[in-house]
Design a protein around this motif. Structure first.
Motif, mmCIF file in Angstrom:
data_model
loop_
_atom_site.group_PDB
_atom_site.id
_atom_site.type_symbol
_atom_site.label_atom_id
_atom_site.label_comp_id
_atom_site.label_asym_id
_atom_site.label_seq_id
_atom_site.Cartn_x
_atom_site.Cartn_y
_atom_site.Cartn_z
ATOM 1 N N GLY A 38 44.450 49.158 45.996
ATOM 2 C CA GLY A 38 45.260 49.402 44.807
ATOM 3 C C GLY A 38 44.415 49.600 43.562
ATOM 4 N N ARG A 39 43.268 48.960 43.533
ATOM 5 C CA ARG A 39 42.370 49.107 42.381
ATOM 6 C C ARG A 39 41.746 50.502 42.308
ATOM 7 N NH1 ARG A 39 41.312 43.509 43.902
ATOM 8 N NH2 ARG A 39 39.383 43.977 45.021
ATOM 9 N N GLU A 57 46.640 42.562 53.803
ATOM 10 C CA GLU A 57 47.015 42.196 52.433
ATOM 11 C C GLU A 57 45.815 42.293 51.498
ATOM 12 O OE1 GLU A 57 49.939 41.714 50.885
ATOM 13 O OE2 GLU A 57 50.756 42.362 52.798
ATOM 14 N N GLN A 58 44.661 41.800 51.957
ATOM 15 C CA GLN A 58 43.443 41.897 51.141
ATOM 16 C C GLN A 58 43.085 43.356 50.883
ATOM 17 O OE1 GLN A 58 40.588 39.330 53.375
ATOM 18 N NE2 GLN A 58 39.879 38.824 51.316
ATOM 19 N N TRP A 59 43.177 44.180 51.940
ATOM 20 C CA TRP A 59 42.837 45.600 51.787
ATOM 21 C C TRP A 59 43.822 46.310 50.863
ATOM 22 C CZ3 TRP A 59 38.411 47.709 52.295
ATOM 23 C CH2 TRP A 59 37.492 47.254 53.229
ATOM 24 N N ARG A 60 45.108 45.976 50.955
ATOM 25 C CA ARG A 60 46.089 46.615 50.065
ATOM 26 C C ARG A 60 45.756 46.339 48.604
ATOM 27 N NH1 ARG A 60 50.193 44.805 53.799
ATOM 28 N NH2 ARG A 60 50.771 46.569 55.094
ATOM 29 N N THR A 61 45.418 45.094 48.309
ATOM 30 C CA THR A 61 45.047 44.723 46.941
ATOM 31 C C THR A 61 43.772 45.453 46.525
ATOM 32 O OG1 THR A 61 46.074 42.555 47.233
ATOM 33 C CG2 THR A 61 44.491 42.781 45.428
ATOM 34 N N PHE A 62 42.783 45.451 47.401
ATOM 35 C CA PHE A 62 41.511 46.133 47.126
ATOM 36 C C PHE A 62 41.757 47.622 46.868
ATOM 37 C CE2 PHE A 62 37.759 48.471 48.526
ATOM 38 C CZ PHE A 62 36.722 47.792 47.907
ATOM 39 N N THR A 82 35.185 40.821 47.308
ATOM 40 C CA THR A 82 36.472 40.688 47.987
ATOM 41 C C THR A 82 36.319 40.300 49.453
ATOM 42 O OG1 THR A 82 37.358 42.387 46.503
ATOM 43 C CG2 THR A 82 38.663 41.873 48.456
#
Length: 166
Positions: free
Chosen positions: A93-94, A86-91, A60
């Motif tokens: 969320g996993r 935004e990248q961290w939020r997606t990361f 990521t």
């Protein structure tokens, strides 16, 4: 009760909650510092998900693996930019259901070659902390802290022994 969606950007902070968070965050920072000081960082496991977190972080955020200097000294503006958030939020969320308190506020050292200080502390989420520190440990970026702490402890031990025999 409000039916409006919660906007974290406009949320108010309650002073007592901030104080409780600060105490917990400082305690966690002290525990982590003690771990780095006493255990070789490359062999340190922070979670049961270390391998998964490191692999996911590497894919990521390849810029940190390809350029370890960016991981050694984090740029707060870059870590907290709109795109990075935004990248961290997606990361993150996993890991919502995998890491307890995955989004709890935590302190990290922007410069991993120095200890926690007022100037060398940055607020991140627990998942960010784990991902960044696992990568730092695996890449050997925290090794110098361990070496310095061990040398300091050995020096203190010798001084105490010398004082005891005097």
């Amino acid at each position: 009760m409000s039916t409006q969606p919660f906007d974290p950007e406009k949320a108010e902070n309650l002073e007592e909650i901030e104080k409780q968070w600060a105490v917990k965050a400082v305690e966690q920072a002290q525990v982590y510092w003690n771990l780095l000081s006493s255990i070789q960082p490359r062999s340190l496991r922070l979670t049961r998900l270390d391998d998964e977190l490191f692999d996911d972080f590497s894919k990521t955020f390849p810029q940190y693996i390809e350029n370890p200097d960016a991981l050694t000294t984090l740029d707060e503006d870059q870590v907290k930019s709109k795109e990075a958030k935004e990248q961290w939020r997606t990361f993150m969320g996993r890991y919502e259901k995998k890491i307890t308190d995955y989004n709890f506020g935590t302190l990290i050292r922007p410069d991993c070659k120095d200890e926690y200080t007022e100037k060398n502390s940055m607020f991140v989420t627990r998942t960010q902390f784990y991902a960044i520190e696992i990568a730092r440990n695996r890449l050997g970026l925290n090794d110098e802290i361990h070496v310095q702490a061990k040398a300091h402890a050995d020096k203190e031990k010798k001084a105490k022994a010398a004082a005891a025999t005097s």
